[in-house]
Design a protein around this motif. Sequence first.
Motif, PDB file in Angstrom:
ATOM      1  N   LEU A   1       0.850  -1.187   0.000  1.00 11.60           N
ATOM      2  CA  LEU A   1       0.000   0.000   0.000  1.00 11.60           C
ATOM      3  C   LEU A   1       0.890   1.242   0.000  1.00 11.60           C
ATOM      4  O   LEU A   1       1.686   1.454   0.910  1.00 11.60           O
ATOM      5  CB  LEU A   1      -0.912   0.001   1.223  1.00 11.60           C
ATOM      6  CG  LEU A   1      -1.829   1.217   1.400  1.00 11.60           C
ATOM      7  CD1 LEU A   1      -2.737   1.398   0.197  1.00 11.60           C
ATOM      8  CD2 LEU A   1      -2.662   1.072   2.683  1.00 11.60           C
ATOM      9  N   HIS A   2       0.748   2.054  -1.039  1.00 10.55           N
ATOM     10  CA  HIS A   2       1.506   3.298  -1.182  1.00 10.55           C
ATOM     11  C   HIS A   2       0.607   4.484  -0.831  1.00 10.55           C
ATOM     12  O   HIS A   2      -0.358   4.761  -1.539  1.00 10.55           O
ATOM     13  CB  HIS A   2       2.011   3.471  -2.619  1.00 10.55           C
ATOM     14  CG  HIS A   2       3.021   2.450  -3.046  1.00 10.55           C
ATOM     15  ND1 HIS A   2       4.375   2.676  -3.007  1.00 10.55           N
ATOM     16  CD2 HIS A   2       2.856   1.187  -3.523  1.00 10.55           C
ATOM     17  CE1 HIS A   2       5.019   1.606  -3.444  1.00 10.55           C
ATOM     18  NE2 HIS A   2       4.118   0.689  -3.770  1.00 10.55           N
ATOM     19  N   LEU A   3       0.964   5.189   0.247  1.00  9.64           N
ATOM     20  CA  LEU A   3       0.255   6.412   0.637  1.00  9.64           C
ATOM     21  C   LEU A   3       1.253   7.546   0.867  1.00  9.64           C
ATOM     22  O   LEU A   3       0.955   8.500   1.592  1.00  9.64           O
ATOM     23  CB  LEU A   3      -0.557   6.164   1.916  1.00  9.64           C
ATOM     24  CG  LEU A   3      -1.756   5.215   1.797  1.00  9.64           C
ATOM     25  CD1 LEU A   3      -2.352   4.922   3.160  1.00  9.64           C
ATOM     26  CD2 LEU A   3      -2.811   5.798   0.865  1.00  9.64           C
ATOM     27  N   ASP A   4       2.401   7.465   0.262  1.00 12.82           N
ATOM     28  CA  ASP A   4       3.421   8.491   0.436  1.00 12.82           C
ATOM     29  C   ASP A   4       3.108   9.716  -0.419  1.00 12.82           C
ATOM     30  O   ASP A   4       2.488   9.625  -1.469  1.00 12.82           O
ATOM     31  CB  ASP A   4       4.810   7.931   0.094  1.00 12.82           C
ATOM     32  CG  ASP A   4       4.818   7.130  -1.197  1.00 12.82           C
ATOM     33  OD1 ASP A   4       4.081   6.138  -1.278  1.00 12.82           O
ATOM     34  OD2 ASP A   4       5.562   7.496  -2.134  1.00 12.82           O
ATOM     35  N   ARG A   5       3.533  10.873   0.102  1.00 10.84           N
ATOM     36  CA  ARG A   5       3.359  12.157  -0.588  1.00 10.84           C
ATOM     37  C   ARG A   5       1.889  12.435  -0.936  1.00 10.84           C
ATOM     38  O   ARG A   5       1.556  12.823  -2.039  1.00 10.84           O
ATOM     39  CB  ARG A   5       4.241  12.229  -1.849  1.00 10.84           C
ATOM     40  CG  ARG A   5       5.727  12.201  -1.533  1.00 10.84           C
ATOM     41  CD  ARG A   5       6.561  12.271  -2.786  1.00 10.84           C
ATOM     42  NE  ARG A   5       6.368  11.110  -3.630  1.00 10.84           N
ATOM     43  CZ  ARG A   5       6.981   9.947  -3.446  1.00 10.84           C
ATOM     44  NH1 ARG A   5       7.850   9.781  -2.470  1.00 10.84           N
ATOM     45  NH2 ARG A   5       6.760   8.934  -4.256  1.00 10.84           N
ATOM     46  N   CYS A   6       1.041  12.213   0.057  1.00  4.81           N
ATOM     47  CA  CYS A   6      -0.395  12.475  -0.127  1.00  4.81           C
ATOM     48  C   CYS A   6      -0.878  13.648   0.717  1.00  4.81           C
ATOM     49  O   CYS A   6      -2.080  13.919   0.749  1.00  4.81           O
ATOM     50  CB  CYS A   6      -1.211  11.229   0.221  1.00  4.81           C
ATOM     51  SG  CYS A   6      -1.134   9.936  -1.035  1.00  4.81           S
ATOM     52  N   GLY A   7       0.015  14.326   1.415  1.00  2.65           N
ATOM     53  CA  GLY A   7      -0.395  15.441   2.264  1.00  2.65           C
ATOM     54  C   GLY A   7      -1.202  15.017   3.470  1.00  2.65           C
ATOM     55  O   GLY A   7      -1.931  15.833   4.043  1.00  2.65           O
ATOM     56  N   LEU A   8      -1.074  13.761   3.887  1.00  5.74           N
ATOM     57  CA  LEU A   8      -1.875  13.254   5.002  1.00  5.74           C
ATOM     58  C   LEU A   8      -1.539  13.989   6.290  1.00  5.74           C
ATOM     59  O   LEU A   8      -0.376  14.087   6.683  1.00  5.74           O
ATOM     60  CB  LEU A   8      -1.652  11.754   5.187  1.00  5.74           C
ATOM     61  CG  LEU A   8      -2.127  10.844   4.050  1.00  5.74           C
ATOM     62  CD1 LEU A   8      -1.775   9.395   4.344  1.00  5.74           C
ATOM     63  CD2 LEU A   8      -3.627  10.989   3.845  1.00  5.74           C
ATOM     64  N   MET A   9      -2.558  14.467   6.986  1.00  7.56           N
ATOM     65  CA  MET A   9      -2.394  15.150   8.263  1.00  7.56           C
ATOM     66  C   MET A   9      -2.506  14.186   9.438  1.00  7.56           C
ATOM     67  O   MET A   9      -1.941  14.438  10.505  1.00  7.56           O
ATOM     68  CB  MET A   9      -3.445  16.249   8.411  1.00  7.56           C
ATOM     69  CG  MET A   9      -3.490  17.240   7.257  1.00  7.56           C
ATOM     70  SD  MET A   9      -2.059  18.313   7.195  1.00  7.56           S
ATOM     71  CE  MET A   9      -2.325  19.284   8.662  1.00  7.56           C
ATOM     72  N   GLU A  10      -3.215  13.100   9.244  1.00  9.29           N
ATOM     73  CA  GLU A  10      -3.410  12.128  10.317  1.00  9.29           C
ATOM     74  C   GLU A  10      -3.783  10.776   9.722  1.00  9.29           C
ATOM     75  O   GLU A  10      -4.148  10.673   8.542  1.00  9.29           O
ATOM     76  CB  GLU A  10      -4.525  12.588  11.260  1.00  9.29           C
ATOM     77  CG  GLU A  10      -5.877  12.720  10.564  1.00  9.29           C
ATOM     78  CD  GLU A  10      -6.982  13.146  11.505  1.00  9.29           C
ATOM     79  OE1 GLU A  10      -6.690  13.295  12.706  1.00  9.29           O
ATOM     80  OE2 GLU A  10      -8.132  13.303  11.040  1.00  9.29           O
ATOM     81  N   LEU A  11      -3.669   9.756  10.551  1.00  5.62           N
ATOM     82  CA  LEU A  11      -4.105   8.411  10.181  1.00  5.62           C
ATOM     83  C   LEU A  11      -5.300   8.073  11.059  1.00  5.62           C
ATOM     84  O   LEU A  11      -5.175   7.958  12.285  1.00  5.62           O
ATOM     85  CB  LEU A  11      -2.976   7.393  10.401  1.00  5.62           C
ATOM     86  CG  LEU A  11      -1.694   7.642   9.604  1.00  5.62           C
ATOM     87  CD1 LEU A  11      -0.630   6.613   9.969  1.00  5.62           C
ATOM     88  CD2 LEU A  11      -1.959   7.610   8.100  1.00  5.62           C
ATOM     89  N   SER A  12      -6.463   7.954  10.455  1.00  8.69           N
ATOM     90  CA  SER A  12      -7.694   7.727  11.208  1.00  8.69           C
ATOM     91  C   SER A  12      -7.629   6.417  11.976  1.00  8.69           C
ATOM     92  O   SER A  12      -6.994   5.446  11.553  1.00  8.69           O
ATOM     93  CB  SER A  12      -8.898   7.702  10.259  1.00  8.69           C
ATOM     94  OG  SER A  12      -8.961   8.886   9.492  1.00  8.69           O
ATOM     95  N   THR A  13      -8.288   6.398  13.115  1.00  8.23           N
ATOM     96  CA  THR A  13      -8.350   5.179  13.921  1.00  8.23           C
ATOM     97  C   THR A  13      -9.009   4.060  13.110  1.00  8.23           C
ATOM     98  O   THR A  13     -10.088   4.235  12.565  1.00  8.23           O
ATOM     99  CB  THR A  13      -9.164   5.433  15.204  1.00  8.23           C
ATOM    100  OG1 THR A  13      -8.556   6.506  15.935  1.00  8.23           O
ATOM    101  CG2 THR A  13      -9.208   4.182  16.064  1.00  8.23           C
ATOM    102  N   GLY A  14      -8.328   2.918  13.032  1.00  6.79           N
ATOM    103  CA  GLY A  14      -8.868   1.774  12.307  1.00  6.79           C
ATOM    104  C   GLY A  14      -8.640   1.800  10.817  1.00  6.79           C
ATOM    105  O   GLY A  14      -9.206   0.976  10.087  1.00  6.79           O
ATOM    106  N   LEU A  15      -7.806   2.731  10.331  1.00  6.88           N
ATOM    107  CA  LEU A  15      -7.594   2.850   8.885  1.00  6.88           C
ATOM    108  C   LEU A  15      -7.031   1.571   8.285  1.00  6.88           C
ATOM    109  O   LEU A  15      -7.381   1.192   7.163  1.00  6.88           O
ATOM    110  CB  LEU A  15      -6.645   4.020   8.604  1.00  6.88           C
ATOM    111  CG  LEU A  15      -6.317   4.299   7.136  1.00  6.88           C
ATOM    112  CD1 LEU A  15      -7.574   4.667   6.359  1.00  6.88           C
ATOM    113  CD2 LEU A  15      -5.274   5.404   7.008  1.00  6.88           C
ATOM    114  N   PHE A  16      -6.153   0.879   9.013  1.00 11.78           N
ATOM    115  CA  PHE A  16      -5.519  -0.336   8.485  1.00 11.78           C
ATOM    116  C   PHE A  16      -6.104  -1.610   9.092  1.00 11.78           C
ATOM    117  O   PHE A  16      -5.477  -2.666   9.030  1.00 11.78           O
ATOM    118  CB  PHE A  16      -4.010  -0.277   8.760  1.00 11.78           C
ATOM    119  CG  PHE A  16      -3.351   0.969   8.242  1.00 11.78           C
ATOM    120  CD1 PHE A  16      -3.385   1.283   6.893  1.00 11.78           C
ATOM    121  CD2 PHE A  16      -2.726   1.855   9.106  1.00 11.78           C
ATOM    122  CE1 PHE A  16      -2.800   2.437   6.401  1.00 11.78           C
ATOM    123  CE2 PHE A  16      -2.131   3.012   8.630  1.00 11.78           C
ATOM    124  CZ  PHE A  16      -2.166   3.296   7.280  1.00 11.78           C
TER     125      PHE A  16
END
Length: 508
Positions: A160-175
């Motif tokens: 899973l590639h989520l790099d360089r997406c401007g993510l501010m946080e990782l939601s609880t339960g995302l993975f």
Amino acid sequence: MKRAIAEGSSDSTVISLGEIITVDRILSRKPQGSKLLILVLCLNIQSEVESCPGACVCYSEPKITISCQQQGLTAIPTEIPIQSQRIFLHNNKITLVRSTSFTSCRNMTILWIHSNNISLIEPGAFYGLNKLEELDLSDNTNLKSINPVTFRGLVHLHTLHLDRCGLMELSTGLFRGLFSLQYLYLQDNNLQNLLDDTFIDLANLTYLFLHGNKIKSLSENVFRGLINLDRLLLHQNRVSLVHRRSFHDLGKVMTLYLFNNNLTVLTGETMAPLVSLQYLRLNGNQWICDCQARSLWNWFKQFKGSSSELECHLPPHLAGRDLKRLQSSDLEGCIDSFNQIRTSVFSTKTRSGKLATGSPPLSSHDGSMKCCQPEMDKSFIYEAKGKAGPSSHSSRPSSNNPLKDKENMSKTKYVETDPSKNGSNKQINDSPFGTFPSIVDPPLTKLRPEFLEPIEPSTVPTKKRQGCSKKNKSKAQCRLTQQGNSSTLQLSLSLLIPPLVWSLLLLC
């Protein structure tokens, strides 16, 4: 005959010219019954690819692939063939992934949508893609956040590639539920905090890339569940505090990068669970090499892997030396690191132009023992800068009790180093690459005399009393003299008033 075969085929049947010629030759040599059998077989030949979207290239070897990269697409094509196994939509201008975009692509194993302008992924966009193994959403800088149910059901996803997406946080339960995930790319985002149990379901994860973010601390259970993790990259963040149990589940980690952070102290107890560690990089931090570093120094004595240098920043006489190469005697003393840090606050600014934060490096969330405490009053350091009083990050909170506050104000000020008392968790540095200068600041003993003079207590009234003559030997005498002067003045006035009154009456 060729025309008959072509006309008799179904809409989804595509027969090449070579196949038609071969079938024509066979039919011309075989009896009528055989001709009918072969004709039925030809009519059941499956097509290599169904209708291909207009801006795409489609091919079936080695897998059925739809390639639509660099076509200027602003939306995901709606006519993607249902048997597609690999879909490449990268380098376009797609802004939205709808919940219905891939509902018919149940055979898909690889999906690349990186390098677009995606700002929203609707919940359910990947629902039903049970065979999906690789998903690349990187380089969508406007994505910023992802709904926690977005990846639910992707039980075979391994990359899973989520790099360089401007993510501010990782939601609880995302993975949650991604039990097959092995590679997770989260580098170069704007992550500042990682919640406990963010990766709890990723027992098979081997590579976790978190470098290039703004992470400030690592809590106790932030990596819980990563029992098979092999590589953890946390460099180029703002990590200043690592809980002593942050790595308790990382017994199989072989590579750990923590270079270019804001670390000053790291205990041997914190590093102890990393029993498989082979490659460690801790350079680019502001290490304090005194008694606080002894446990880490002891841990390095039994560490058999490869490590970068740990360049000491304090005390000044050890600046630039590698912590691992120091002698035990070098760590016997406890420097007054509090004073050294305050000196840096006077003379050092961060790259953003703000003063560096100044909480002592001894503070920790877990309340670990501190090897040395400041022995002298530090309040004058704050008040020497224009007598503005202690800064907000160092003053203890008000108790909302005026009597108690007044009592505290009259006492000698002491800056607490325990965050449980002062409520402040800020560390020395708060910029990605440190805030200290290359040349170590001089100790406080070299400050100008005016900064070392004791400052009056904060309870002294703002109004200045009239000074006393040096001839007076005590304050009591001074007060008596002042009272005597006042009485003399009153008597003089009383003698002068009657003549003035008579003079006025005579004039009238």
